[in-house]
Design a protein around this motif. Sequence first.
Motif, PDB file in Angstrom:
ATOM      1  N   ALA A   1       0.807  -1.216   0.000  1.00 11.66           N
ATOM      2  CA  ALA A   1       0.000   0.000   0.000  1.00 11.66           C
ATOM      3  C   ALA A   1       0.844   1.272   0.000  1.00 11.66           C
ATOM      4  O   ALA A   1       0.479   2.256  -0.643  1.00 11.66           O
ATOM      5  CB  ALA A   1      -0.961   0.001   1.196  1.00 11.66           C
ATOM      6  N   ALA A   2       1.955   1.270   0.702  1.00 15.03           N
ATOM      7  CA  ALA A   2       2.747   2.494   0.831  1.00 15.03           C
ATOM      8  C   ALA A   2       3.592   2.789  -0.402  1.00 15.03           C
ATOM      9  O   ALA A   2       3.702   3.945  -0.816  1.00 15.03           O
ATOM     10  CB  ALA A   2       3.642   2.408   2.065  1.00 15.03           C
ATOM     11  N   GLU A   3       4.195   1.742  -0.974  1.00 17.28           N
ATOM     12  CA  GLU A   3       5.088   1.947  -2.110  1.00 17.28           C
ATOM     13  C   GLU A   3       5.361   0.612  -2.791  1.00 17.28           C
ATOM     14  O   GLU A   3       5.190  -0.444  -2.178  1.00 17.28           O
ATOM     15  CB  GLU A   3       6.410   2.567  -1.658  1.00 17.28           C
ATOM     16  CG  GLU A   3       7.204   1.682  -0.709  1.00 17.28           C
ATOM     17  CD  GLU A   3       8.461   2.362  -0.185  1.00 17.28           C
ATOM     18  OE1 GLU A   3       8.772   3.473  -0.637  1.00 17.28           O
ATOM     19  OE2 GLU A   3       9.114   1.771   0.670  1.00 17.28           O
ATOM     20  N   PRO A   4       5.807   0.651  -4.045  1.00 14.94           N
ATOM     21  CA  PRO A   4       6.191  -0.594  -4.716  1.00 14.94           C
ATOM     22  C   PRO A   4       7.315  -1.287  -3.936  1.00 14.94           C
ATOM     23  O   PRO A   4       8.207  -0.625  -3.405  1.00 14.94           O
ATOM     24  CB  PRO A   4       6.680  -0.135  -6.085  1.00 14.94           C
ATOM     25  CG  PRO A   4       5.991   1.176  -6.312  1.00 14.94           C
ATOM     26  CD  PRO A   4       5.919   1.804  -4.943  1.00 14.94           C
ATOM     27  N   THR A   5       7.230  -2.593  -3.868  1.00 20.31           N
ATOM     28  CA  THR A   5       8.182  -3.368  -3.075  1.00 20.31           C
ATOM     29  C   THR A   5       8.510  -4.656  -3.810  1.00 20.31           C
ATOM     30  O   THR A   5       7.661  -5.229  -4.475  1.00 20.31           O
ATOM     31  CB  THR A   5       7.576  -3.695  -1.693  1.00 20.31           C
ATOM     32  OG1 THR A   5       7.122  -2.480  -1.097  1.00 20.31           O
ATOM     33  CG2 THR A   5       8.580  -4.336  -0.768  1.00 20.31           C
ATOM     34  N   HIS A   6       9.747  -5.119  -3.641  1.00 15.14           N
ATOM     35  CA  HIS A   6      10.151  -6.397  -4.234  1.00 15.14           C
ATOM     36  C   HIS A   6       9.721  -7.529  -3.308  1.00 15.14           C
ATOM     37  O   HIS A   6       9.336  -7.314  -2.156  1.00 15.14           O
ATOM     38  CB  HIS A   6      11.654  -6.429  -4.503  1.00 15.14           C
ATOM     39  CG  HIS A   6      12.498  -6.151  -3.304  1.00 15.14           C
ATOM     40  ND1 HIS A   6      12.765  -7.095  -2.342  1.00 15.14           N
ATOM     41  CD2 HIS A   6      13.114  -5.010  -2.914  1.00 15.14           C
ATOM     42  CE1 HIS A   6      13.527  -6.560  -1.407  1.00 15.14           C
ATOM     43  NE2 HIS A   6      13.746  -5.294  -1.724  1.00 15.14           N
TER      44      HIS A   6
ATOM     45  N   TYR B   1       9.594  -5.568  -8.694  1.00 13.63           N
ATOM     46  CA  TYR B   1       8.870  -4.732  -7.744  1.00 13.63           C
ATOM     47  C   TYR B   1       7.392  -4.750  -8.132  1.00 13.63           C
ATOM     48  O   TYR B   1       7.056  -4.604  -9.303  1.00 13.63           O
ATOM     49  CB  TYR B   1       9.387  -3.296  -7.775  1.00 13.63           C
ATOM     50  CG  TYR B   1      10.728  -3.126  -7.113  1.00 13.63           C
ATOM     51  CD1 TYR B   1      10.815  -2.549  -5.859  1.00 13.63           C
ATOM     52  CD2 TYR B   1      11.897  -3.544  -7.738  1.00 13.63           C
ATOM     53  CE1 TYR B   1      12.050  -2.394  -5.237  1.00 13.63           C
ATOM     54  CE2 TYR B   1      13.126  -3.391  -7.125  1.00 13.63           C
ATOM     55  CZ  TYR B   1      13.195  -2.812  -5.877  1.00 13.63           C
ATOM     56  OH  TYR B   1      14.409  -2.662  -5.266  1.00 13.63           O
ATOM     57  N   TYR B   2       6.558  -4.914  -7.131  1.00 17.44           N
ATOM     58  CA  TYR B   2       5.113  -4.959  -7.346  1.00 17.44           C
ATOM     59  C   TYR B   2       4.473  -3.753  -6.677  1.00 17.44           C
ATOM     60  O   TYR B   2       4.995  -3.217  -5.702  1.00 17.44           O
ATOM     61  CB  TYR B   2       4.531  -6.239  -6.739  1.00 17.44           C
ATOM     62  CG  TYR B   2       5.039  -7.481  -7.427  1.00 17.44           C
ATOM     63  CD1 TYR B   2       4.351  -8.034  -8.492  1.00 17.44           C
ATOM     64  CD2 TYR B   2       6.224  -8.084  -7.021  1.00 17.44           C
ATOM     65  CE1 TYR B   2       4.830  -9.169  -9.145  1.00 17.44           C
ATOM     66  CE2 TYR B   2       6.710  -9.217  -7.654  1.00 17.44           C
ATOM     67  CZ  TYR B   2       6.005  -9.752  -8.718  1.00 17.44           C
ATOM     68  OH  TYR B   2       6.489 -10.872  -9.352  1.00 17.44           O
ATOM     69  N   ARG B   3       3.323  -3.356  -7.225  1.00 17.97           N
ATOM     70  CA  ARG B   3       2.583  -2.255  -6.613  1.00 17.97           C
ATOM     71  C   ARG B   3       1.093  -2.572  -6.604  1.00 17.97           C
ATOM     72  O   ARG B   3       0.602  -3.379  -7.397  1.00 17.97           O
ATOM     73  CB  ARG B   3       2.849  -0.951  -7.315  1.00 17.97           C
ATOM     74  CG  ARG B   3       2.316  -0.884  -8.713  1.00 17.97           C
ATOM     75  CD  ARG B   3       2.627   0.478  -9.293  1.00 17.97           C
ATOM     76  NE  ARG B   3       2.878   0.315 -10.703  1.00 17.97           N
ATOM     77  CZ  ARG B   3       2.390   1.098 -11.627  1.00 17.97           C
ATOM     78  NH1 ARG B   3       1.662   2.122 -11.311  1.00 17.97           N
ATOM     79  NH2 ARG B   3       2.662   0.871 -12.888  1.00 17.97           N
ATOM     80  N   LEU B   4       0.413  -1.912  -5.720  1.00 22.11           N
ATOM     81  CA  LEU B   4      -1.025  -2.039  -5.597  1.00 22.11           C
ATOM     82  C   LEU B   4      -1.681  -1.266  -6.743  1.00 22.11           C
ATOM     83  O   LEU B   4      -1.235  -0.169  -7.089  1.00 22.11           O
ATOM     84  CB  LEU B   4      -1.425  -1.404  -4.257  1.00 22.11           C
ATOM     85  CG  LEU B   4      -2.654  -1.856  -3.533  1.00 22.11           C
ATOM     86  CD1 LEU B   4      -2.636  -3.354  -3.292  1.00 22.11           C
ATOM     87  CD2 LEU B   4      -2.780  -1.111  -2.216  1.00 22.11           C
ATOM     88  N   THR B   5      -2.705  -1.820  -7.344  1.00 23.81           N
ATOM     89  CA  THR B   5      -3.480  -1.096  -8.352  1.00 23.81           C
ATOM     90  C   THR B   5      -4.583  -0.318  -7.635  1.00 23.81           C
ATOM     91  O   THR B   5      -4.805  -0.488  -6.431  1.00 23.81           O
ATOM     92  CB  THR B   5      -4.127  -2.060  -9.352  1.00 23.81           C
ATOM     93  OG1 THR B   5      -5.055  -2.891  -8.650  1.00 23.81           O
ATOM     94  CG2 THR B   5      -3.074  -2.912 -10.069  1.00 23.81           C
ATOM     95  N   SER B   6      -5.305   0.498  -8.368  1.00 22.90           N
ATOM     96  CA  SER B   6      -6.433   1.215  -7.754  1.00 22.90           C
ATOM     97  C   SER B   6      -7.496   0.221  -7.287  1.00 22.90           C
ATOM     98  O   SER B   6      -8.109   0.414  -6.231  1.00 22.90           O
ATOM     99  CB  SER B   6      -7.013   2.257  -8.715  1.00 22.90           C
ATOM    100  OG  SER B   6      -7.436   1.650  -9.910  1.00 22.90           O
TER     101      SER B   6
END
Length: 108
Positions: free
Chosen positions: A13-18, A69-74
């Motif tokens: 949720a905060a930032e893209p992370t590996h 690195y993965y990130r949350l979508t909307s």
Amino acid sequence: MREPTFLILTALAAEPTHGYGVIRAVEQLSEGDVVLRPGTLYGALDRLTEQGLVELDREEAVDGRLRRYYRLTSDGAAALAEQVARLRRHADAAERGLGGLGNLGLAQ
């Protein structure tokens, strides 16, 4: 939503992370109660990607290995917010129920 999924989405949720960062974040968020193995995490990330809740943010080479690195979508953020609201309602109901146990010395 299962607890590991909730924690993975929370970690992103905060930032893209590996992946390894997600594993560490989940362990910290759960205070050690949930420890994800890499195979479990990457299977979950694949499933969450297929569901449109998570997406690949970027890839970079680190020490000759590819780090994703993965990130949350909307949609992922909306699903996480919905789950937070649901859990909050359940926790509030539990606290109200425990309030009736004050005469037993169980409520704070």
